[in-house]
Design a protein around this motif. Structure first.
Motif, short mmCIF file in Angstrom:
data_model
loop_
_atom_site.label_atom_id
_atom_site.label_comp_id
_atom_site.label_asym_id
_atom_site.label_seq_id
_atom_site.Cartn_x
_atom_site.Cartn_y
_atom_site.Cartn_z
N PHE A 96 4.44 5.49 4.69
CA PHE A 96 3.34 5.27 3.76
C PHE A 96 3.52 6.10 2.49
CE2 PHE A 96 -0.86 6.51 2.07
CZ PHE A 96 -1.27 5.26 1.63
N LYS A 97 3.95 7.33 2.65
CA LYS A 97 4.17 8.19 1.49
C LYS A 97 5.16 9.28 1.84
CE LYS A 97 0.96 11.06 0.25
NZ LYS A 97 -0.33 11.60 -0.23
N LYS A 98 5.78 9.87 0.85
CA LYS A 98 6.67 11.02 1.05
C LYS A 98 6.60 11.89 -0.20
CE LYS A 98 10.60 7.86 0.32
NZ LYS A 98 11.96 7.49 0.77
N SER A 110 0.78 -1.24 0.00
CA SER A 110 0.00 0.00 0.00
C SER A 110 0.82 1.29 0.00
CB SER A 110 -0.96 0.01 1.20
OG SER A 110 -0.23 -0.08 2.41
N PRO A 111 2.08 1.31 0.50
CA PRO A 111 2.84 2.57 0.46
C PRO A 111 2.93 3.13 -0.95
CG PRO A 111 3.98 1.00 1.84
CD PRO A 111 2.85 0.25 1.18
N ARG A 112 2.95 4.45 -1.05
CA ARG A 112 2.94 5.11 -2.35
C ARG A 112 4.25 5.87 -2.56
NH1 ARG A 112 -1.88 4.71 -4.47
NH2 ARG A 112 -1.55 6.37 -5.98
N ARG A 113 4.75 5.84 -3.80
CA ARG A 113 6.02 6.47 -4.12
C ARG A 113 5.94 7.15 -5.49
NH1 ARG A 113 6.44 5.62 0.46
NH2 ARG A 113 8.04 4.44 1.61
N GLN A 114 6.79 8.17 -5.67
CA GLN A 114 6.99 8.80 -6.97
C GLN A 114 8.27 8.23 -7.56
OE1 GLN A 114 6.65 12.47 -4.70
NE2 GLN A 114 5.71 13.44 -6.49
N PHE A 115 8.13 7.35 -8.52
CA PHE A 115 9.29 6.71 -9.13
C PHE A 115 9.76 7.52 -10.33
CE2 PHE A 115 7.17 3.11 -7.02
CZ PHE A 115 8.24 2.58 -6.32
N ILE A 116 11.09 7.58 -10.51
CA ILE A 116 11.65 8.31 -11.65
C ILE A 116 12.73 7.45 -12.31
CG2 ILE A 116 13.11 9.58 -10.03
CD1 ILE A 116 13.35 11.80 -12.12
#
Length: 316
Positions: free
Chosen positions: A275-277, A207-213
């Motif tokens: 969970f998110k950043k 469930s954790p959310r990330r901005q992948f690049i």
């Protein structure tokens, strides 16, 4: 005669390899690129760092070299991460100053931001509070790069700045299952699951959310910054908050890239971590409003293809 001599430290790593790829593709006539790794000099040594700069006489520097590691290595060696990275960064920036380097672009990480923060955060929040306890040694050392950039500019008018990417992935990553980051770990697990016909096990709930690049996209922005960005303020490089995805969604993309038909299992005995950043890319979009990131499905496919082809020599 070369118009620029661009020295890239940490050139064998994830981001350095991508910078090499983009630089070769663009093939700027007149610019000389020098790619170095730990085999060429121990940047913890002031003497070796100075000798490296004296040998190549760079006019511009992309500083990517660092001691890095995953969660568990950071937890165990916070002091080592602090001391090693402080030495490397101090030596490289001082060498840039002594050798009259026109511009230096260093690489930070969003994990250096305060643990207790309002989302989405931006560049102005970098020093607003202590970082997460798990990696405070690495985080404070990386923050000091920003402090040194501003100090060199204040005292000597140097143009030293930093890029702050979100979760970077791509070819030449560290695919270690125990000590790597989330996405390269998923790529390695997907490879083994398909090869051994086993379930694909994802640590945590997904469930954790990330901005992948994608590393190649980051490399393009870094090279643009070296040429065009003349501010000292660091720049977050990331997809937008609307493109943030869950670990579960990332795992499903890896599964599709392998054409894996087996079972996906979430091991909820393992920690999810933060969970998110969520980071704001507003500053980047001010300068690069039309920059197009590689679609994530395509970038993961390219990463998987590279890993399969280079499995025997990949870091794992």
């Amino acid at each position: 005669m070369a118009s620029k001599v661009i020295l890239v430290t940490g050139a064998s790593g994830l981001v350095g390899s991508a910078v090499q790829k983009v630089a070769l593709e663009e093939h700027d006539v007149g610019d000389k690129w020098v790619f170095v790794s730990s085999k060429d000099a121990n940047l913890e040594s002031e003497a070796e760092t100075m000798a490296l700069f004296e040998k190549h006489k760079p006019t511009h520097v992309i500083h990517l070299a660092a001691m890095v590691g995953g969660l568990f290595r950071n937890l165990k060696f916070n002091l080592d991460f602090f001391r090693c990275n402080m030495k490397i960064n101090d030596n490289v920036l001082h060498a840039c100053f002594v050798h009259d380097v026109n511009k230096c672009v260093s690489c930070l990480s969003t994990c250096v931001f305060p643990d207790n923060i309002t989302y989405p955060f931006d560049e102005s929040n970098l020093h607003d509070g202590p970082p997460h306890d798990s990696n405070f040694g690495f985080a404070y050392a990386k923050r000091m790069l920003d402090v040194m950039n501003r100090a060199y500019n204040s005292q000597h008018k140097c143009t030293f700045t930093s890029v702050i990417p979100t979760n970077v992935y791509g070819p030449h990553d560290n695919f270690n299952l125990q000590d790597g980051h989330a996405l390269p770990g998923l790529v390695h697990k997907g490879y083994l699951a398909k090869k051994e016909n086993n379930p694909f096990v994802v640590w945590g709930t997904g469930s954790p959310r990330r901005q992948f690049i994608y590393s190649v996209d980051l490399a393009r922005v870094i090279i643009w910054m070296l040429r065009e960005y003349n501010e000292i303020t660091p720049m977050i490089v990331s997809v937008g908050a609307e493109d943030e995805i869950s670990i579960k969604e990332a795992a499903e993309m890896v599964v599709r890239a392998y054409d894996y038909k087996g079972k996906i299992v979430f091991d909820t005995s393992k920690s999810d971590g933060q969970f998110k950043k969520t980071a704001s890319n507003e500053l980047m979009r001010t300068y690069l409003p039309d920059f197009k990131f590689t679609p994530m499905e395509q970038a993961i496919q390219e990463t998987v293809d590279w890993f399969v082809k280079n499995y025997d020599i990949a870091r794992k």
